[in-house]
Motif scaffolding. Structure first.
Motif, PDB file in Angstrom:
ATOM      1  N   GLU A   1       0.821  -1.202   0.000  1.00  0.00           N
ATOM      2  CA  GLU A   1       0.000   0.000   0.000  1.00  0.00           C
ATOM      3  C   GLU A   1       0.857   1.255   0.000  1.00  0.00           C
ATOM      4  OE1 GLU A   1      -2.834  -0.317   3.168  1.00  0.00           O
ATOM      5  OE2 GLU A   1      -3.310  -2.378   2.648  1.00  0.00           O
ATOM      6  N   LYS A   2       2.098   1.150   0.496  1.00  0.00           N
ATOM      7  CA  LYS A   2       2.995   2.309   0.500  1.00  0.00           C
ATOM      8  C   LYS A   2       3.514   2.589  -0.904  1.00  0.00           C
ATOM      9  CE  LYS A   2       6.155   2.528   3.645  1.00  0.00           C
ATOM     10  NZ  LYS A   2       7.279   2.068   4.479  1.00  0.00           N
ATOM     11  N   THR A   3       3.912   1.550  -1.616  1.00  0.00           N
ATOM     12  CA  THR A   3       4.457   1.702  -2.957  1.00  0.00           C
ATOM     13  C   THR A   3       3.420   1.245  -3.955  1.00  0.00           C
ATOM     14  OG1 THR A   3       5.462  -0.469  -2.781  1.00  0.00           O
ATOM     15  CG2 THR A   3       6.816   1.414  -2.167  1.00  0.00           C
ATOM     16  N   ASP A   4       2.384   2.012  -4.092  1.00  0.00           N
ATOM     17  CA  ASP A   4       1.215   1.587  -4.849  1.00  0.00           C
ATOM     18  C   ASP A   4       1.086   2.422  -6.110  1.00  0.00           C
ATOM     19  OD1 ASP A   4      -1.199   0.346  -5.458  1.00  0.00           O
ATOM     20  OD2 ASP A   4      -2.311   1.893  -4.426  1.00  0.00           O
ATOM     21  N   LYS A   5       1.786   2.043  -7.159  1.00  0.00           N
ATOM     22  CA  LYS A   5       1.756   2.791  -8.404  1.00  0.00           C
ATOM     23  C   LYS A   5       1.004   2.022  -9.467  1.00  0.00           C
ATOM     24  CE  LYS A   5       6.080   5.260  -7.663  1.00  0.00           C
ATOM     25  NZ  LYS A   5       7.403   5.605  -8.214  1.00  0.00           N
ATOM     26  N   PRO A   6       0.250   2.759 -10.323  1.00  0.00           N
ATOM     27  CA  PRO A   6      -0.425   2.050 -11.388  1.00  0.00           C
ATOM     28  C   PRO A   6       0.581   1.502 -12.379  1.00  0.00           C
ATOM     29  CG  PRO A   6      -0.923   4.373 -11.470  1.00  0.00           C
ATOM     30  CD  PRO A   6      -0.007   4.147 -10.311  1.00  0.00           C
ATOM     31  N   PHE A   7       0.323   0.328 -12.890  1.00  0.00           N
ATOM     32  CA  PHE A   7       1.254  -0.279 -13.815  1.00  0.00           C
ATOM     33  C   PHE A   7       1.313   0.529 -15.099  1.00  0.00           C
ATOM     34  CE2 PHE A   7      -0.570  -4.103 -11.563  1.00  0.00           C
ATOM     35  CZ  PHE A   7       0.441  -4.135 -10.640  1.00  0.00           C
ATOM     36  N   ASP A   8       2.516   0.955 -15.451  1.00  0.00           N
ATOM     37  CA  ASP A   8       2.678   1.696 -16.688  1.00  0.00           C
ATOM     38  C   ASP A   8       3.377   0.867 -17.759  1.00  0.00           C
ATOM     39  OD1 ASP A   8       1.419   4.102 -16.027  1.00  0.00           O
ATOM     40  OD2 ASP A   8       3.129   4.720 -14.830  1.00  0.00           O
ATOM     41  N   SER A   9       3.541  -0.426 -17.486  1.00  0.00           N
ATOM     42  CA  SER A   9       4.103  -1.331 -18.490  1.00  0.00           C
ATOM     43  C   SER A   9       2.979  -1.753 -19.423  1.00  0.00           C
ATOM     44  CB  SER A   9       4.725  -2.545 -17.816  1.00  0.00           C
ATOM     45  OG  SER A   9       3.812  -3.146 -16.935  1.00  0.00           O
ATOM     46  N   MET A  10       2.372  -0.762 -20.076  1.00  0.00           N
ATOM     47  CA  MET A  10       1.173  -1.028 -20.870  1.00  0.00           C
ATOM     48  C   MET A  10       1.484  -1.374 -22.311  1.00  0.00           C
ATOM     49  SD  MET A  10      -1.641   1.690 -19.669  1.00  0.00           S
ATOM     50  CE  MET A  10      -0.821   2.963 -20.604  1.00  0.00           C
ATOM     51  N   ARG A  11       2.769  -1.334 -22.677  1.00  0.00           N
ATOM     52  CA  ARG A  11       3.195  -1.619 -24.041  1.00  0.00           C
ATOM     53  C   ARG A  11       2.731  -0.512 -24.995  1.00  0.00           C
ATOM     54  NH1 ARG A  11       4.496  -4.253 -20.507  1.00  0.00           N
ATOM     55  NH2 ARG A  11       4.709  -6.507 -20.310  1.00  0.00           N
TER      56      ARG A  11
ATOM     57  N   GLU B   1       2.701 -11.696 -25.149  1.00  0.00           N
ATOM     58  CA  GLU B   1       1.296 -12.103 -25.175  1.00  0.00           C
ATOM     59  C   GLU B   1       0.379 -11.159 -24.419  1.00  0.00           C
ATOM     60  OE1 GLU B   1       1.007 -16.186 -23.986  1.00  0.00           O
ATOM     61  OE2 GLU B   1       1.913 -16.917 -25.840  1.00  0.00           O
ATOM     62  N   SER B   2       0.873  -9.966 -24.067  1.00  0.00           N
ATOM     63  CA  SER B   2      -0.020  -8.915 -23.585  1.00  0.00           C
ATOM     64  C   SER B   2      -0.901  -8.492 -24.750  1.00  0.00           C
ATOM     65  CB  SER B   2       0.775  -7.721 -23.063  1.00  0.00           C
ATOM     66  OG  SER B   2       1.517  -8.076 -21.922  1.00  0.00           O
ATOM     67  N   THR B   3      -2.140  -8.094 -24.449  1.00  0.00           N
ATOM     68  CA  THR B   3      -3.074  -7.757 -25.521  1.00  0.00           C
ATOM     69  C   THR B   3      -3.873  -6.507 -25.188  1.00  0.00           C
ATOM     70  OG1 THR B   3      -4.850  -9.135 -24.601  1.00  0.00           O
ATOM     71  CG2 THR B   3      -3.344 -10.174 -26.183  1.00  0.00           C
ATOM     72  N   TYR B   4      -4.317  -5.846 -26.240  1.00  0.00           N
ATOM     73  CA  TYR B   4      -5.329  -4.798 -26.117  1.00  0.00           C
ATOM     74  C   TYR B   4      -6.413  -5.120 -27.121  1.00  0.00           C
ATOM     75  CZ  TYR B   4      -7.962  -0.526 -26.829  1.00  0.00           C
ATOM     76  OH  TYR B   4      -8.988   0.379 -26.947  1.00  0.00           O
ATOM     77  N   GLU B   5      -7.660  -5.058 -26.654  1.00  0.00           N
ATOM     78  CA  GLU B   5      -8.789  -5.299 -27.547  1.00  0.00           C
ATOM     79  C   GLU B   5      -9.825  -4.221 -27.322  1.00  0.00           C
ATOM     80  OE1 GLU B   5     -11.655  -8.966 -29.084  1.00  0.00           O
ATOM     81  OE2 GLU B   5     -10.208  -9.281 -27.456  1.00  0.00           O
ATOM     82  N   GLY B   6     -10.140  -3.491 -28.388  1.00  0.00           N
ATOM     83  CA  GLY B   6     -11.116  -2.420 -28.251  1.00  0.00           C
ATOM     84  C   GLY B   6     -11.012  -1.416 -29.372  1.00  0.00           C
TER      85      GLY B   6
END
Length: 306
Positions: free
Chosen positions: A35-45, A125-130
């Motif tokens: 909870e202290k080091t709570d950053k949104p993941f920016d490894s979004m490709r 194998e990360s994906t984005y669909e939309g």
């Protein structure tokens, strides 16, 4: 995608009925490391771009003028490839574009632009669909990161989380943020459930708790409601927590502080209601009583001074 330093110091001040009424115990405690080091993941490709489309070879249908038209397959300079529909020499309709590095997109094309609805698949194998506009995630879509793992479902703007959406940080969906985003950051109103099960609900700014909000520590039976600034309690707020129930009592005992906070600490004027019925009204500095104050015991005795 991990989420921003949300340092949060919480105070435990316990005075049980079995203790002397003027005895205090002050303990500082921090939320757990996740909870202290709570950053949104920016490894979004990042979305790959369509480089200069110089055709090296083509197989497929053509129109009377010799333009690629209908279904066909093209190999472009640099080793990139496309297979799908063409119109007047341009990629148009449904198709699959594969970059030389192995990343590929399947979906709608509009006059050589990746636009409409489709699916990106990265090497891990990360994906984005939309929805996609000019090659970027824009509109409604789902990004699934295979390495963290995490899933974001919601609105996008020019390739970034923007609008409303939910980011799940684990496969089970027990840890998540659901709310508003601006430019990839939690910003506006949202709910964050941490891996510990603790929950913050309220305002955010640049990935930090900021504004008005409620934090509940279910693992410690604590609650804070009030103002926040850059992840810390700041301004007016109320912090309460239950202490161990006294044998023979049918009611749980609760300590409660109502007053001013600075940088996550009791600082300024505030009132502390002890679980044993005593009360202190006065000034605080760095979590300690400091300055003028009034201490009222449960038996009616009053001490006032500095």
């Amino acid at each position: 995608m991990p989420e921003p330093v949300e340092n949060d110091k919480n105070i435990l001040e316990v005075n049980t009925a079995n203790s002397r009424e003027n005895q205090e115990k002050i303990e500082t405690d921090t939320i757990n490391e996740s909870e202290k080091t709570d950053k949104p993941f920016d490894s979004m490709r990042d979305e790959p771009i369509l480089t200069e489309l110089i055709v090296e070879s083509y197989e497929g249908e053509k129109d009377q003028q010799g333009f690629f038209n209908g279904f066909g397959s093209a190999i472009f300079f640099g080793g990139h490839a496309y297979s799908g529909n063409f119109s007047s020499g341009l990629m148009h309709g449904n198709g699959r574009y594969t970059w030389a590095n192995g990343i590929f997109y399947e979906g709608n094309f509009t006059e050589n632009r990746i636009e409409g609805k489709g699916r990106y698949t990265w090497l891990d194998e990360s994906t984005y669909e939309g929805e996609v506009v000019n090659g970027l995630r824009h509109g409604q879509g789902v990004f699934t990161c295979s390495t963290i793992p995490s899933i974001y479902t919601g609105e996008w703007k020019r390739g970034k989380r923007h609008g409303t959406g939910i980011l799940r940080y684990d496969k089970e969906g027990k840890s998540y943020y659901e709310g508003h985003w601006i430019n990839n950051k939690r910003h506006g109103y949202g709910i964050r459930r941490y891996p510990s099960g603790n929950i913050y609900e309220g305002d955010w700014k640049d990935n930090c708790r900021h504004g008005s909000g409620v934090m509940q520590w279910f693992d410690r039976n604590e609650r804070y409601e009030g103002q926040w600034e850059n992840g810390f309690q700041q301004g007016q707020g109320e912090h309460s927590w239950f202490v161990k129930r006294i044998v023979g009592s049918q009611y749980p005992l609760r300590n409660r502080y109502v007053g001013e906070w600075v940088n996550g600490l009791r600082h300024g004027y505030g009132v502390f209601y002890y679980a044993n019925g005593a009360k202190y009204c006065g000034e605080w500095m760095n979590n300690m009583k400091h300055g003028k104050g009034k201490y009222s015991f449960k038996n009616g005795m009053v001490f006032e001074g500095k």
